[in-house]
Every structure is written in C-alpha cells, then in structure tokens.
Design a protein around this motif. Structure first.
Motif, PDB file in Angstrom:
ATOM      1  N   LYS A   2       6.768  12.757   2.125  1.00 26.54           N
ATOM      2  CA  LYS A   2       5.930  12.558   3.311  1.00 26.54           C
ATOM      3  C   LYS A   2       4.454  12.699   2.972  1.00 26.54           C
ATOM      4  CE  LYS A   2       3.607  14.389   7.021  1.00 26.54           C
ATOM      5  NZ  LYS A   2       2.610  15.476   7.138  1.00 26.54           N
ATOM      6  N   VAL A   3       4.086  13.756   2.219  1.00 20.27           N
ATOM      7  CA  VAL A   3       2.692  13.958   1.840  1.00 20.27           C
ATOM      8  C   VAL A   3       2.225  12.837   0.910  1.00 20.27           C
ATOM      9  CG1 VAL A   3       1.115  15.464   0.552  1.00 20.27           C
ATOM     10  CG2 VAL A   3       2.683  16.435   2.224  1.00 20.27           C
ATOM     11  N   ALA A   4       3.097  12.427  -0.032  1.00 20.01           N
ATOM     12  CA  ALA A   4       2.736  11.324  -0.935  1.00 20.01           C
ATOM     13  C   ALA A   4       2.471  10.043  -0.153  1.00 20.01           C
ATOM     14  CB  ALA A   4       3.846  11.109  -1.961  1.00 20.01           C
ATOM     15  N   ASP A   5       3.285   9.783   0.869  1.00 20.38           N
ATOM     16  CA  ASP A   5       3.070   8.603   1.709  1.00 20.38           C
ATOM     17  C   ASP A   5       1.749   8.701   2.463  1.00 20.38           C
ATOM     18  OD1 ASP A   5       4.821   6.403   1.603  1.00 20.38           O
ATOM     19  OD2 ASP A   5       6.433   7.529   2.539  1.00 20.38           O
ATOM     20  N   CYS A   6       1.424   9.899   2.964  1.00 23.43           N
ATOM     21  CA  CYS A   6       0.143  10.092   3.657  1.00 23.43           C
ATOM     22  C   CYS A   6      -1.028   9.846   2.712  1.00 23.43           C
ATOM     23  CB  CYS A   6       0.059  11.511   4.233  1.00 23.43           C
ATOM     24  SG  CYS A   6       1.092  11.789   5.685  1.00 23.43           S
ATOM     25  N   ILE A   7      -0.901  10.313   1.474  1.00 23.50           N
ATOM     26  CA  ILE A   7      -1.954  10.094   0.486  1.00 23.50           C
ATOM     27  C   ILE A   7      -2.102   8.603   0.192  1.00 23.50           C
ATOM     28  CG2 ILE A   7      -2.638  10.488  -1.917  1.00 23.50           C
ATOM     29  CD1 ILE A   7      -1.156  13.240  -1.664  1.00 23.50           C
ATOM     30  N   CYS A   8      -0.961   7.910   0.063  1.00 20.32           N
ATOM     31  CA  CYS A   8      -1.011   6.467  -0.195  1.00 20.32           C
ATOM     32  C   CYS A   8      -1.649   5.713   0.967  1.00 20.32           C
ATOM     33  CB  CYS A   8       0.405   5.934  -0.455  1.00 20.32           C
ATOM     34  SG  CYS A   8       1.041   6.330  -2.094  1.00 20.32           S
ATOM     35  N   LEU A   9      -1.346   6.135   2.187  1.00 19.45           N
ATOM     36  CA  LEU A   9      -1.865   5.445   3.367  1.00 19.45           C
ATOM     37  C   LEU A   9      -3.334   5.762   3.605  1.00 19.45           C
ATOM     38  CD1 LEU A   9      -1.379   3.674   5.871  1.00 19.45           C
ATOM     39  CD2 LEU A   9      -0.520   5.714   7.055  1.00 19.45           C
ATOM     40  N   PHE A  10      -3.687   7.047   3.612  1.00 19.19           N
ATOM     41  CA  PHE A  10      -5.032   7.463   4.013  1.00 19.19           C
ATOM     42  C   PHE A  10      -6.017   7.584   2.849  1.00 19.19           C
ATOM     43  CE2 PHE A  10      -2.200   9.671   7.208  1.00 19.19           C
ATOM     44  CZ  PHE A  10      -2.371   8.698   8.180  1.00 19.19           C
ATOM     45  N   GLY A  11      -5.498   7.752   1.624  1.00 22.95           N
ATOM     46  CA  GLY A  11      -6.384   7.922   0.484  1.00 22.95           C
ATOM     47  C   GLY A  11      -6.464   6.715  -0.429  1.00 22.95           C
ATOM     48  N   LEU A  12      -5.388   5.918  -0.449  1.00 22.20           N
ATOM     49  CA  LEU A  12      -5.343   4.739  -1.318  1.00 22.20           C
ATOM     50  C   LEU A  12      -5.309   3.440  -0.517  1.00 22.20           C
ATOM     51  CD1 LEU A  12      -2.798   6.136  -3.934  1.00 22.20           C
ATOM     52  CD2 LEU A  12      -5.198   5.576  -4.365  1.00 22.20           C
ATOM     53  N   HIS A  13      -5.205   3.562   0.792  1.00 14.97           N
ATOM     54  CA  HIS A  13      -5.183   2.415   1.706  1.00 14.97           C
ATOM     55  C   HIS A  13      -4.048   1.435   1.381  1.00 14.97           C
ATOM     56  CE1 HIS A  13      -7.339   1.031   5.197  1.00 14.97           C
ATOM     57  NE2 HIS A  13      -7.234  -0.218   4.784  1.00 14.97           N
ATOM     58  N   HIS A  14      -2.903   1.990   0.998  1.00 17.43           N
ATOM     59  CA  HIS A  14      -1.688   1.185   0.912  1.00 17.43           C
ATOM     60  C   HIS A  14      -1.112   1.150   2.329  1.00 17.43           C
ATOM     61  CE1 HIS A  14      -1.700   0.749  -3.380  1.00 17.43           C
ATOM     62  NE2 HIS A  14      -1.641   2.047  -3.605  1.00 17.43           N
ATOM     63  N   VAL A  15      -1.504   0.125   3.092  1.00 18.27           N
ATOM     64  CA  VAL A  15      -1.184   0.141   4.522  1.00 18.27           C
ATOM     65  C   VAL A  15       0.261  -0.237   4.838  1.00 18.27           C
ATOM     66  CG1 VAL A  15      -3.529  -0.132   5.385  1.00 18.27           C
ATOM     67  CG2 VAL A  15      -2.213  -2.156   4.764  1.00 18.27           C
ATOM     68  N   ASP A  16       1.092  -0.373   3.818  1.00 22.37           N
ATOM     69  CA  ASP A  16       2.523  -0.507   4.062  1.00 22.37           C
ATOM     70  C   ASP A  16       3.232   0.838   3.962  1.00 22.37           C
ATOM     71  OD1 ASP A  16       3.751  -2.728   5.040  1.00 22.37           O
ATOM     72  OD2 ASP A  16       4.097  -3.700   3.116  1.00 22.37           O
ATOM     73  N   ALA A  17       2.511   1.885   3.549  1.00 15.23           N
ATOM     74  CA  ALA A  17       3.097   3.227   3.504  1.00 15.23           C
ATOM     75  C   ALA A  17       3.412   3.668   4.930  1.00 15.23           C
ATOM     76  CB  ALA A  17       2.126   4.197   2.842  1.00 15.23           C
ATOM     77  N   PHE A  18       4.571   4.278   5.119  1.00 13.97           N
ATOM     78  CA  PHE A  18       5.050   4.636   6.455  1.00 13.97           C
ATOM     79  C   PHE A  18       5.515   6.096   6.421  1.00 13.97           C
ATOM     80  CE2 PHE A  18       7.809   4.558  10.178  1.00 13.97           C
ATOM     81  CZ  PHE A  18       7.241   3.613  11.022  1.00 13.97           C
ATOM     82  N   PRO A  19       4.565   7.051   6.493  1.00 11.85           N
ATOM     83  CA  PRO A  19       4.947   8.470   6.417  1.00 11.85           C
ATOM     84  C   PRO A  19       5.908   8.860   7.538  1.00 11.85           C
ATOM     85  CG  PRO A  19       2.579   8.200   6.186  1.00 11.85           C
ATOM     86  CD  PRO A  19       3.111   6.877   6.627  1.00 11.85           C
TER      87      PRO A  19
END
Length: 271
Positions: free
Chosen positions: A211-228
């Motif tokens: 869950k935290v890794a997905d949040c990092i991908c979404l909010f820190g790396l802007h991988h907008v397909d990440a779904f925490p």
C-alpha cells in the motif's frame, strides 16, 4: 511581494488538502493555503477557478505549474466518468471534482508515507513538521517554515526521540535515511523505472509494504495507474464493486479515479 494569477479548472484547494496525499499544506486564511515544497513556500488563494499565488511568473512556470499537475487534462477524465455507467463514481466525482494528483518531491513522499502507516492525519502532520523544523533548513524568504530534510540532514538521534511521534516506524525511518545517504543515486534511479520496477525496488526496503509503495508510486513518481488499497478503499471496493472495478476503462488514470473514491469515503466518514 510578487503575485501571480491563473485560472485552473477542476481544482479545489480544500479538497486537495484533505485528500490524504500531502502533509505540508497549512490553511492560513479563508480559501488560502501555505504550501512548502522544493525549498520554497507559496500562499495560494482560491476564488472559484481563479487562483492567486505569492510568486512571480517564472516561479510559477518552473515550480508550481508542474507541482499542481496543470498539464494533465482533468476535464477529459471528468468526461470519461460522466459518460460511464458507474453511478457511485459519478457521485464521488461530484463531491471531489477538485482533487488532483500533486507532483511532489519523491524523497518527501517516501518518508511521509512511511510515517503515515497505521497513523492519523493529525499525528502524521505533527511528526512531519517536527522533522522539518528540527532537521530542515529555513525556507527561502520564510521566518516560520522549513524545508524537508535531505537524507544527510537528519542525525540518528532524531529517530530515538519519542517526542517525534514516530513510534515503531522510527527504526524503519532510521534505516531508510541511512540507506539513502549510502546510496545517493537511489532516488534518481527510481524516477527512471517503470511502475512495476519501482514497486519491486520500493518493497525491498523495510517498513514499505504494498500500500505504501503504491502511494509512493502514485504521489511521488506520478505513476497514475497505481491504485493504493488501504482499509477505506478495500471497504468501498467490497461495498460498491462486488463484481470488480473496471480497471480497463480507467487504464492510465486509475490512480486519479482512486483519489475521487478515496476522498468521498473520507468526507462521508466525517459527516
């Protein structure tokens, strides 16, 4: 003081501030927030879809325009939602239409979302501000706010101080800061990775789960397909999407959709 005015559609300061993705926004007036990011601070005031920022045009173009994800067409996403048959998503979007995925500093996101585990917004915000005020540098032109500390700016003693409110996360944070100091190219390498590669790399670090890794991908790396998926999202998927969520329809923007759904749950919970 320089002031810059700009029109931004599909954006609401209060909705973003309460969306759980940023912990350094301080409300300092009606429809006004003070934001600390990238070694700067800015005041933003909203009046409908007109925004006034305490910066000049160059700073807007070099920092805040990208930070606020201006180049993403949120109107197109709104159309995708309205043309679909997901009534719950439509209701969630109407309540949180102004939520955007900020393009925040990667290191700050990694640390703050590690702090966020099994925590609440008030405690997270307090721990983050303490970390910044004790270890970070004073922001340019500021008397009261501090930059987020770099890996080499936080001594080990800070993670032994119980007043920081880190709890069991202190050991993970200490190890993370040490690893980042010893591996200076780690953050830049993460930025070059695909979503799957970044997830695999982040999960190697103690204290970072899916869950935290997905949040990092979404909010820190802007991988907008990440779904925490946290407790809120798990509950809403079970309640509204018993037959499964249509990830195919929202491919490429699933993380933005997740934020609309997540924000709706947060606001509903407070009512």
């Amino acid at each position: 003081m320089n002031m810059y005015k700009v029109r931004i559609d599909n954006f609401d300061l209060e909705q973003v501030a309460k969306s759980g993705q940023c912990f350094r926004w301080l409300k300092n007036g009606e429809n006004t927030y003070n934001i600390a990011a990238f070694g700067r601070e800015v005041d933003i005031t909203q009046n409908g879809n007109e925004f006034t920022l305490s910066c000049d045009e160059d700073e807007w173009n070099n920092i805040w325009k990208d930070y606020l994800d201006i180049d993403t067409d949120y109107g197109k996403i709104a159309k995708l939602i309205e043309e679909g048959d997901d009534e719950h998503l439509k209701e969630a979007y109407r309540l949180g239409f102004g939520v955007r995925i900020l393009k925040q500093d990667l290191w700050e996101i990694i640390v703050t979302f590690m702090i966020s585990q099994n925590n609440n917004i008030k405690r997270i915000t307090n721990s983050v501000e303490l970390l910044c005020s004790r270890c970070g540098r004073t922001l340019q032109g500021s008397m009261a706010r501090y930059d987020f500390p770099k890996p080499d700016e936080a001594g080990d003693e800070i993670f032994e101080d119980r007043s920081m409110g880190f709890g069991y996360r202190a050991a993970y944070l200490r190890e993370l800061f040490e690893f980042a100091r010893m591996t200076p190219d780690w953050l830049d390498n993460l930025k070059k990775m695909s979503y799957d590669e970044a997830m695999a790399e982040l999960l190697k670090r103690k204290g970072i789960g899916k869950k935290v890794a997905d949040c990092i991908c979404l909010f820190g790396l802007h991988h907008v397909d990440a779904f925490p998926i946290d407790t809120h999202v798990k509950q809403l998927l079970n309640e509204y999407y018993k037959d499964g969520f249509d990830f195919e329809r929202y491919k490429g923007v699933a993380g933005i959709i997740q934020q609309y759904l997540f924000y709706y749950e947060l606001i509903k919970e407070k009512k």
